[in-house]
Design an enzyme around this catalytic site. Structure first.
Site, PDB file in Angstrom:
ATOM      1  N   LYS A 204      -1.130   5.410 -28.225  1.00  0.00           N
ATOM      2  CA  LYS A 204      -0.064   4.888 -27.349  1.00  0.00           C
ATOM      3  C   LYS A 204       1.218   5.695 -27.548  1.00  0.00           C
ATOM      4  O   LYS A 204       1.891   6.058 -26.589  1.00  0.00           O
ATOM      5  CB  LYS A 204       0.167   3.396 -27.619  1.00  0.00           C
ATOM      6  CG  LYS A 204      -0.974   2.523 -27.109  1.00  0.00           C
ATOM      7  CD  LYS A 204      -0.928   1.081 -27.571  1.00  0.00           C
ATOM      8  CE  LYS A 204      -2.226   0.380 -27.154  1.00  0.00           C
ATOM      9  NZ  LYS A 204      -2.323  -1.014 -27.587  1.00  0.00           N
TER      10      LYS A 204
ATOM     11  N   GLN B  65       0.557  -4.979 -31.467  1.00  0.00           N
ATOM     12  CA  GLN B  65      -0.860  -4.623 -31.516  1.00  0.00           C
ATOM     13  C   GLN B  65      -1.669  -5.778 -32.103  1.00  0.00           C
ATOM     14  O   GLN B  65      -1.322  -6.342 -33.139  1.00  0.00           O
ATOM     15  CB  GLN B  65      -1.028  -3.346 -32.357  1.00  0.00           C
ATOM     16  CG  GLN B  65      -2.436  -2.773 -32.341  1.00  0.00           C
ATOM     17  CD  GLN B  65      -2.899  -2.282 -30.968  1.00  0.00           C
ATOM     18  OE1 GLN B  65      -2.092  -1.897 -30.123  1.00  0.00           O
ATOM     19  NE2 GLN B  65      -4.200  -2.315 -30.736  1.00  0.00           N
TER      20      GLN B  65
ATOM     21  N   ASP C 229       2.047  -5.668 -22.064  1.00  0.00           N
ATOM     22  CA  ASP C 229       0.611  -5.931 -22.204  1.00  0.00           C
ATOM     23  C   ASP C 229       0.119  -6.920 -21.143  1.00  0.00           C
ATOM     24  O   ASP C 229      -1.079  -7.024 -20.905  1.00  0.00           O
ATOM     25  CB  ASP C 229       0.323  -6.545 -23.588  1.00  0.00           C
ATOM     26  CG  ASP C 229      -0.263  -5.553 -24.576  1.00  0.00           C
ATOM     27  OD1 ASP C 229      -0.957  -4.622 -24.131  1.00  0.00           O
ATOM     28  OD2 ASP C 229      -0.025  -5.728 -25.788  1.00  0.00           O
TER      29      ASP C 229
HETATM   30  N1  GUN Z   1      -5.792  -4.655 -29.354  1.00  0.00           N
HETATM   31  C1  GUN Z   1      -6.856  -4.176 -28.652  1.00  0.00           C
HETATM   32  N2  GUN Z   1      -6.493  -3.924 -27.376  1.00  0.00           N
HETATM   33  C2  GUN Z   1      -5.189  -4.250 -27.272  1.00  0.00           C
HETATM   34  C3  GUN Z   1      -4.253  -4.197 -26.201  1.00  0.00           C
HETATM   35  O1  GUN Z   1      -4.554  -3.822 -25.063  1.00  0.00           O
HETATM   36  N3  GUN Z   1      -2.990  -4.604 -26.512  1.00  0.00           N
HETATM   37  C4  GUN Z   1      -2.637  -5.042 -27.737  1.00  0.00           C
HETATM   38  N4  GUN Z   1      -1.397  -5.439 -27.925  1.00  0.00           N
HETATM   39  N5  GUN Z   1      -3.491  -5.115 -28.755  1.00  0.00           N
HETATM   40  C5  GUN Z   1      -4.760  -4.714 -28.515  1.00  0.00           C
END
Ligand code: GUN
Length: 279
Positions: free
Chosen positions: A52, A96, A119
């Site tokens: 990211k 996350q 998200d």
């Molecule tokens: N953990 C696995 N996929 C994601 C996601 O798309 N966003 C977040 N915040 N955590 C994750």
């Protein structure tokens, strides 16, 4: 011959478009900033967070990294989110997941301001999607809609079947397909005669979480098959929820694993960050 839906190429195209938008915003004196919070050192999470940050750097989005200790209290995490909610120079906040067991994920998601919920996990974002109002949309299902549209696949009037009902993929996926005028069925572990349902699908979205579970017996001739799963098989090779080799000859289009849905998730996160400024 089935068409291979190239998520790598489509995500690259989206990232180029976003890069241009970000530089136009910069020229107008606006910077896009994403705050990324990771609690603990889960290896998979570290890879995702790293990707990211890399995507942010590529597009020109400023990223602020908060790497908190595994034993960080829920109170301290909520206080950080509160601070970031109040900062005018922060447009998006991403925590996350998964979080360590002593932290209540729902409380954390609900603490993020819906204006910064890139998200799309906040109940207000999900509710807005449900009633057709503007709001952030969960990145994986939003990416799948882009894959379909940019591959010239019409959704309106089609029989769309989603396997899986998670809050992050299955449910928002169903709502998005409905928004695009698809006729939508959601199936799950309690569905009776899954094959009978999936064999009706013109567009089948598979988010079941079981390696290679979906074989050609589940597919209608000429269907479009989208595979959300990602697993490592016995030979340590990546595979999806769909048995690709088995399904390929009967479908009209299919996403590979890797290189299908996966790259779209980050592209759509970047898109949400840019949208958070444009709104
Ligand atoms: N953990 C696995 N996929 C994601 C996601 O798309 N966003 C977040 N915040 N955590 C994750």
């Amino acid at each position: 011959m089935a068409k291979i839906i190239d998520g790598k190429a489509i995500s690259a195209q989206i990232k180029e478009e976003l890069k241009e938008k970000v530089s136009a915003l910069k020229a107008d004196g606006m910077e896009v900033t994403l705050a990324v919070i990771q609690v603990g050192k889960d290896a998979a999470s570290s890879v995702y967070v790293g990707n990211k940050k890399k995507a942010c750097a590529y597009i020109g989005i400023r990223s602020l990294a908060y790497e908190l200790e595994e034993d960080t209290s829920q109170e301290d995490l909520l206080a950080l989110i509160e601070e970031l909610n109040g900062r005018e120079d922060v447009n998006g906040i991403l925590v996350q997941l998964p979080l360590p067991g002593h932290i209540d994920e729902d409380k954390v998601i609900q603490a993020i301001s819906p204006r910064k919920d890139v998200d799309g996990f906040h109940p207000q974002s999900v509710g807005a999607l449900c009633i057709g109002q503007p709001g952030f949309v969960s990145c994986t299902p939003a990416g799948i809609i882009q894959l379909l549209k940019r591959s010239g696949i019409e959704i309106g009037g089609k029989e769309c079947v989603v396997i899986g009902r998670s809050n992050i993929v299955g449910k928002p996926m169903a709502l998005l397909l409905l928004r695009e005028n698809g006729t939508v069925t959601v199936t799950h572990s309690r569905t009776k005669d899954l094959r009978e349902v999936t064999k009706r699908a013109d567009i089948l979205i598979v988010a079941v979480g079981k390696p290679k579970m979906i074989t050609k017996d589940y597919i209608k001739e000429g269907a479009v098959v989208i595979d959300v799963g990602i697993h490592r098989n016995e030979e340590n090779k990546l595979c999806g929820d769909v048995d690709y080799e088995d399904v390929f000859p009967v479908c009209s289009a299919i996403t590979p694993v890797p290189g299908g849905v996966g790259p779209m998730t980050i592209a759509m996160l970047m898109n949400n960050c840019v949208e958070s400024v444009e709104r």
